[in-house]
Write an enzyme that holds these catalytic residues in place. Structure first.
Site: not given
Ligand code: NAD
Ligand code: DAU
Length: 338
Positions: A12-13, A84, A126, A128, A193
């Site tokens: 995605f990114i 990742a 991140t 997180e 997601k």
């Protein structure tokens, strides 16, 4: 002219990053390596596959021999590690692959950087890693010096990688930077997601599964704004530094889901409350002052404009989404290597 290694670029990114940078910097070379796990999709890279300054290599960052050979051949100036395992729920079901890719893969890349020399290794991390904030303290934010305090196997693996990156900087003087970003959304987002999953379910009039009471808060950033921030850090950030990225767009999950339903003209009766995620982080909220003041970064989108752009993209790219949902995108490997 500079040569970049971008890992995880079929995701995605990384995919969004390559779309922007390959076009923005035609004199720079971009090499993408990606293992094409379930989250890697060559259809995401289709728009740039024929660009003269882009090359794709199907490889796993944990394969030390192959990674070292690639570094020897290509002589990279910059390495940007997006690769990742990224989904929290999957890490709760099976942590092992998260430790292998997210920690040991990072080590392989940095060992190759040490061996062959680079100008900068950048780790895409991140928010997180900071754990979570309480729901009743809207005055609190994550700063770069907030202690690491992880909740899930995913966030623990990302935090471990961050610590390893900083250790390689201090011990081996490897020129590194780390960026820690809040939740992204936008084009090419895998529909496991929250946002793309809810859009797809709403379009099909299926129940929208909201964990717990839907009161958890995420700090949403449009993916293109994350990509421009990474580009700034890689080119102008200071060695050994961490940069937080976020746009102050906090929303509860329920607010996000209701916004999507409203935009699509669907009823809120589709919302279904399901079992909560174990260890579910309550609230993320980034303080991006450092990257704003030091590097002049400013996001283009707020949540209101970003979510409309994202819904539009999803409506216009149902083919891409359907191939992901049916698993057809995986056939690329078969077609390519048969
Ligand atoms: P993603 O799951 O969409 O993509 C990951 C990509 O990495 C895939 O293309 C996959 O094939 C590839 N990959 C996985 N294991 C690999 C391996 N061993 N070797 C080579 N390639 C491998 O993830 P994403 O959402 O694009 O996230 C990219 C990075 O950004 C991750 O490091 C993630 O932790 C971080 N991040 C994500 C968010 C977010 O909201 N999605 C926010 C902050 C940071
Ligand atoms: O904060 C950055 C992180 O954001 C990244 O590091 C991760 O790679 C990325 O996956 C994302 O993690 P989250 O767990 O926040 O994202 P997710 O889309 O899985 O969930 C967002 C919120 O929505 C979270 O509170 C859980 C909730 N949720 C999620 C799903 C998939 C639901 O309520 N229902 C769902 O079906």
């Amino acid at each position: 002219m500079a040569k970049f290694l971008v890992t995880g670029g079929a995701g995605f990114i990384g995919g969004n990053f390559l779309h922007i940078m390959v076009n923005k910097y035609p004199n720079d070379q971009y090499v993408c390596i990606d293992a094409l796990t379930y989250a890697g999709n060559m259809e995401t890279l289709a728009p740039i596959m024929k660009k003269p300054n882009f090359k794709f290599v199907h490889e796993n960052i944990c394969n030390r021999e192959a990674v070292f050979k690639l570094f020897e051949e290509e002589k990279f100036d910059y390495v940007i590690n997006f690769a990742a395992e990224s989904h929290v729920d999957r890490s709760i079901e099976n942590p092992e692959i998260f430790l292998r890719t997210n920690i040991l893969g990072t080590q392989v890349l940095m060992d190759a950087c040490r061996e062959y020399g680079i100008k900068r290794y950048h780790q895409v991390s991140t928010d997180e890693v900071y754990g979570d904030l309480p729901l009743d303290r809207p005055d609190l934010f994550f700063h770069e010096d907030t202690p690491i305090h992880t909740s899930s196997p995913y966030s623990a693996s990302k935090a471990s990688a961050d610590l390893l990156v900083l250790a390689y900087h201090r011990t081996f003087k490897l020129p590194v930077t780390i960026s820690r970003c809040s939740n992204n959304y936008g084009p090419y987002h895998f529909p496991e997601k929250l946002i793309p999953l809810m859009i797809q379910k709403a379009l099909r009039n299926e129940p929208l599964p909201v964990y717990g009471k839907g009161e958890n808060v995420r700090d949403w950033l449009y993916v293109g704004d994350h990509c421009t921030a990474i580009d700034l850090v890689v080119r102008h950030g200071r060695d050994g530094e961490v940069y937080n990225i976020g746009g102050h767009n906090e929303r509860t999950n329920l607010e996000v889901v209701k916004t999507i339903l409203k935009a699509l003209g669907k009823p809120e009766t589709l919302i279904t409350y399901v079992k909560d995620r174990p260890g579910h982080d309550l609230r993320y909220a980034m303080d991006p002052t450092k990257i704003e003041t030091e590097l002049g970064w400013k996001p283009e989108h707020n949540f209101d404009t970003g979510i409309q752009a994202t819904i539009k993209w999803n409506l216009e790219n149902q083919e891409w989404l359907k191939h992901v949902e049916s698993g057809e995108y995986m056939n690329w490997l078969e077609r390519q290597y048969k």
